[in-house]
Scaffold this active site. Structure first.
Site, PDB file in Angstrom:
ATOM      1  N   ARG A  90       0.918  -0.838   0.037  1.00 22.16           N
ATOM      2  CA  ARG A  90      -0.237  -0.110   0.175  1.00 22.16           C
ATOM      3  C   ARG A  90       0.838   1.291  -0.142  1.00 22.16           C
ATOM      4  O   ARG A  90       1.692   1.361   0.305  1.00 22.16           O
ATOM      5  CB  ARG A  90      -1.011   0.164   1.245  1.00 22.16           C
ATOM      6  CG  ARG A  90      -1.254   1.113   1.405  1.00 22.16           C
ATOM      7  CD  ARG A  90      -2.869   1.003   2.740  1.00 22.16           C
ATOM      8  NE  ARG A  90      -3.334   2.471   2.080  1.00 22.16           N
ATOM      9  CZ  ARG A  90      -4.282   2.190   3.661  1.00 22.16           C
ATOM     10  NH1 ARG A  90      -4.760   2.000   4.466  1.00 22.16           N
ATOM     11  NH2 ARG A  90      -5.640   3.742   3.351  1.00 22.16           N
ATOM     12  N   GLU A 382      -9.305  -3.359   1.841  1.00 25.43           N
ATOM     13  CA  GLU A 382      -8.365  -3.029   0.702  1.00 25.43           C
ATOM     14  C   GLU A 382      -7.323  -4.141   1.009  1.00 25.43           C
ATOM     15  O   GLU A 382      -6.516  -3.301  -0.222  1.00 25.43           O
ATOM     16  CB  GLU A 382      -7.605  -1.849   1.749  1.00 25.43           C
ATOM     17  CG  GLU A 382      -9.093  -0.775   1.431  1.00 25.43           C
ATOM     18  CD  GLU A 382      -8.513   0.971   2.235  1.00 25.43           C
ATOM     19  OE1 GLU A 382      -8.854  -0.276   3.959  1.00 25.43           O
ATOM     20  OE2 GLU A 382      -8.036   1.582   2.084  1.00 25.43           O
TER      21      GLU A 382
END
Ligand code: ADP
Length: 396
Positions: A90, A382
């Site tokens: 990320r 996510e």
């Protein structure tokens, strides 16, 4: 594909080892206090959590500790690190350069470095995570997934700030938006739940500790509430959201704050914490409000009011709305806040079903059968989105 998903912060590193198809999680955990002393918390479904103090002077030792525990005969879940097909990272800020996820190579690293001035708190930490993985598992492909990328379809009228244009041209000052990976995942689910119509207008409400809204037309973002950084939009747990810039000059003059102190107040001491004085956690504020705490009541009212205003604005921006979805900590769990936000939106065809709204943390339709606008609760994921992107890019 079995993917290791990494979210590296300056002194912490979260990881999740998972299957990109279907999302089964084999192990997940957290390295904390990197650069101080070091602690690893490792969780495997169905087993007791493991907490170990392990020296972690840098992110390198943290990644090594994660790999060591993953292959540990007792506490681990794989026989060899070769079973990790790829690593997905990320990354907070991809600037305007990244409109989608990308395989990490020298050019990608250079581009992430160029975005450091835009994401000064997060990008250097994300890079430390990437560099540690490159060093410790040099043969494993790595992918960067950006929080900003999904928002890059916004038209100029949505992303431009009304300040001299040269700051956009020369200095990249514009709205970027964040939580893009979450908005992408949940808005795609909402479109599925709408029956995948050819044309769809979705308002995605990511309400957590950090919060943002995105207006999504036909799967593409047309506007979002966060800006150049994640401080913008409506009040959050501890962030102020949009405020009049005059307040900065006024308070800095009155108290002699420098800009760092001022931004610390706006990032860490504001939002519903700042108004209530109770907590940044909505559970605490809801409890205090129930006991009659007036400032806690005002904090909830302010949050609800500002989210409602953004929903109205985005419905106008899109010329109507087909679905509103709620996700993240508050959006998935607080039936009370969802009900408060939807109340008063009946004029635009939003009708909540109080019974259906009693759901927590699972996918559900919570609108009344005759509501023109569908209302959904969609838990965000996510990590799965990062794993899917990583597998898609590395499978090629
Ligand atoms: P982050 O933005 O850090 O990822 P989350 O999306 O996990 O945060 O959201 C965390 C927030 O969710 C907590 O601070 C809390 O305010 C809120 N929350 C979690 N559970 C509930 C609940 N049952 N009722 C109200 N708020 C909740």
């Amino acid at each position: 594909m079995k993917i290791l998903v990494i979210n590296a912060g300056s002194s912490s590193l979260k990881y999740q080892f998972m299957e990109s198809e279907g999302g089964e999680v084999f192990a997940k955990g957290l390295c904390e206090r990197i650069g101080i002393d070091g602690r690893l918390t490792h969780k495997v479904p169905g087993r007791e959590n493991v907490v170990m103090d392990i020296p972690m002077p840098t992110h390198n030792e943290a990644i090594q500790a994660v790999l060591d525990i993953m292959v540990d005969p007792e506490k681990g879940v794989i026989a060899s690190t070769d079973e990790i097909a790829a690593v997905g990272h990320r990354v907070l800020h991809g600037g305007a350069a990244f409109t989608e996820s990308c395989i990490i190579d020298d050019a990608c690293i250079d581009a992430i470095k160029k975005c450091i001035p835009l994401g000064p708190l997060h990008n250097p930490a994300n890079l430390m995570g990437i560099e540690a993985c490159q060093k410790i598992m040099p043969k494993t492909p790595q992918v960067a997934v950006f929080d900003t990328a999904f928002h890059m379809t916004m038209p100029p009228k949505a992303y431009i700030y009304a300040i001299p244009y040269e700051y956009y041209e020369k200095d990249d000052v514009r709205r970027y938006g964040f939580h893009g990976t979450s908005h992408r995942y949940v808005s795609a689910r909402a479109i599925d739940m709408l029956g995948s119509p050819e044309h769809s207008r979705v308002i995605s409400c990511h309400l957590g500790n950090g919060s943002s809204l995105a207006a999504v037309v036909d799967g593409k973002v047309v506007d979002t509430s966060m800006g150049l950084g994640p401080l913008a939009g409506f009040p959050m747990g501890t962030r102020s959201g949009d405020i009049d810039a005059t307040i900065l000059e006024y308070l800095m003059g009155r108290y002699g704050y420098d800009i760092k102190e001022m931004l610390n107040i706006l990032n860490k001491k504001s939002g519903v914490l700042g108004i209530s004085g109770v907590s940044s956690d909505f559970r605490d504020i809801e409890a205090a409000a129930d006991e009659g705490n007036e400032r806690a009541k005002l904090a909830l009212e302010k949050f609800e009011y500002e989210v409602k205003k953004f929903i109205g604005a985005y419905a106008s921006a899109m010329g109507g709305v087909d679905a509103i979805l709620f996700t993240a900590g508050v959006g998935e769990n607080s039936a009370e806040m969802r009900a408060r936000i939807c109340k008063g939106l009946e004029y635009m065809g939003v009708k909540l079903d109080e019974e259906k709204n009693k759901v927590r943390g699972k996918e559900a339709v919570i609108s009344a059968d005759d509501s023109k606008v569908k209302i959904f609760v969609i838990p965000t994921n996510e990590e799965l989105m990062i794993a899917m992107d990583t597998a898609a890019l590395c499978g090629k």
